[in-house]
Motif scaffolding. Sequence first.
Motif, short mmCIF file in Angstrom:
data_model
loop_
_atom_site.label_atom_id
_atom_site.label_comp_id
_atom_site.label_asym_id
_atom_site.label_seq_id
_atom_site.Cartn_x
_atom_site.Cartn_y
_atom_site.Cartn_z
N GLN A 135 5.58 92.03 93.40
CA GLN A 135 6.60 92.22 92.07
C GLN A 135 6.56 93.94 91.67
O GLN A 135 7.45 94.36 91.23
CB GLN A 135 6.14 91.66 90.70
CG GLN A 135 4.92 91.60 90.44
CD GLN A 135 4.48 90.75 89.19
OE1 GLN A 135 5.34 90.57 88.37
NE2 GLN A 135 3.54 89.94 89.27
N ARG A 136 5.31 94.32 91.83
CA ARG A 136 5.07 95.88 91.25
C ARG A 136 5.85 96.63 92.49
O ARG A 136 6.75 97.72 91.82
CB ARG A 136 3.60 96.10 91.60
CG ARG A 136 3.50 97.73 91.15
CD ARG A 136 1.93 98.19 91.38
NE ARG A 136 1.66 97.65 92.60
CZ ARG A 136 1.61 98.82 93.63
NH1 ARG A 136 2.09 99.78 93.34
NH2 ARG A 136 1.18 98.49 94.68
N ILE A 137 5.80 96.61 93.58
CA ILE A 137 6.47 97.59 94.47
C ILE A 137 8.14 97.09 94.50
O ILE A 137 8.79 98.07 94.87
CB ILE A 137 6.01 97.28 95.91
CG1 ILE A 137 6.45 98.52 96.81
CG2 ILE A 137 6.40 96.08 96.59
CD1 ILE A 137 5.61 99.13 97.99
N GLN A 146 0.79 97.30 112.37
CA GLN A 146 0.67 96.34 113.42
C GLN A 146 1.28 94.94 112.52
O GLN A 146 1.42 93.73 112.79
CB GLN A 146 -0.51 95.75 113.92
CG GLN A 146 -0.82 96.72 115.12
CD GLN A 146 0.35 96.98 116.05
OE1 GLN A 146 0.73 95.67 116.69
NE2 GLN A 146 0.41 98.03 116.62
N ASN A 147 1.53 95.29 111.12
CA ASN A 147 1.82 94.05 110.25
C ASN A 147 2.95 93.21 110.46
O ASN A 147 3.08 92.08 110.65
CB ASN A 147 2.19 94.48 108.85
CG ASN A 147 3.21 95.30 108.71
OD1 ASN A 147 4.28 95.22 109.05
ND2 ASN A 147 3.22 96.64 108.36
N ILE A 148 4.12 93.88 111.18
CA ILE A 148 5.03 93.31 111.85
C ILE A 148 4.85 92.44 113.06
O ILE A 148 5.37 91.27 113.02
CB ILE A 148 6.32 94.22 112.03
CG1 ILE A 148 7.59 93.44 112.15
CG2 ILE A 148 6.16 94.95 113.41
CD1 ILE A 148 8.28 93.04 110.62
N THR A 188 1.93 88.99 103.16
CA THR A 188 2.40 89.94 102.12
C THR A 188 1.02 90.55 101.35
O THR A 188 1.23 91.58 100.90
CB THR A 188 2.76 89.04 101.19
OG1 THR A 188 3.99 88.41 101.71
CG2 THR A 188 3.62 89.53 99.63
N ALA A 189 0.14 89.74 100.89
CA ALA A 189 -1.02 90.43 100.24
C ALA A 189 -1.83 91.30 100.95
O ALA A 189 -2.31 92.40 100.21
CB ALA A 189 -1.87 89.30 99.44
N PHE A 190 -2.18 91.06 102.25
CA PHE A 190 -3.03 91.91 102.95
C PHE A 190 -2.64 92.83 104.21
O PHE A 190 -2.94 93.99 104.24
CB PHE A 190 -4.12 91.25 103.59
CG PHE A 190 -4.90 90.41 102.46
CD1 PHE A 190 -5.70 91.06 101.64
CD2 PHE A 190 -4.63 88.86 102.23
CE1 PHE A 190 -6.60 90.27 100.69
CE2 PHE A 190 -5.46 88.23 101.11
CZ PHE A 190 -6.22 88.80 100.53
N LEU A 191 -1.87 92.40 105.02
CA LEU A 191 -1.40 93.08 106.13
C LEU A 191 -0.09 94.39 106.05
O LEU A 191 -0.10 95.04 106.78
CB LEU A 191 -0.83 91.95 107.50
CG LEU A 191 -2.08 91.14 107.85
CD1 LEU A 191 -1.52 90.25 108.68
CD2 LEU A 191 -3.07 91.78 108.28
N LYS A 192 0.73 93.53 105.28
CA LYS A 192 2.04 94.37 104.97
C LYS A 192 1.83 95.91 104.63
O LYS A 192 2.69 96.81 105.36
CB LYS A 192 2.83 93.79 103.70
CG LYS A 192 4.14 94.23 103.63
CD LYS A 192 4.70 93.45 102.51
CE LYS A 192 6.05 93.02 102.67
NZ LYS A 192 6.82 92.53 101.55
#
Length: 166
Positions: free
Chosen positions: A64-66, A136-138, A127-131
């Motif tokens: 929500q913030r971003i 390599q998140n994708i 969403t919370a950690f890797l993004k």
Amino acid sequence: MKLSLSQYLQLTKPRIVALLVFCAVIGMFLAVPGMPPWRALVFGTLGIWLASSSAAAFNQLIDQRIDKVMVRTANRPLATGNLNPRQVFVFAMALGIASMVVLVLLVNTLTAVLTFAGLIGYAVIYTAFLKRATPQNIVIGGLAGAIPPVLGWTAVTGSLHPYALQ
């Protein structure tokens, strides 16, 4: 501000979820010769749709913030204030619980467990950690997007065959 069903529908990212559910249905058809059993087809599709919608709503809650500062996401219901975090959390939880009830009671436990893992993988881990933590998140987050055909397969067969993972 007046609440509308369209705001809640927007939380579910319906176009993305439709693609995920379509891929799950393809997995169902690949799992068996001919037509998949109607019960697995109907209730598996429903359960996977509910879980995917829940994950999409949790994604928006976490982001929500971003979302407020990104042009592409600034008009989402939570970012605009049309829905508050509590409403979104309750909605996402209700969808997630409903999905698990449908899958456990009307499909099979394996599909429910794998669907739950996909929901947590996307909504929490990705969403919370890797993004924002790694380029390599994708690749890692792609697992959540790749699981629907496997879910379709397990919904129909009740097992996780190596063919489902190819």
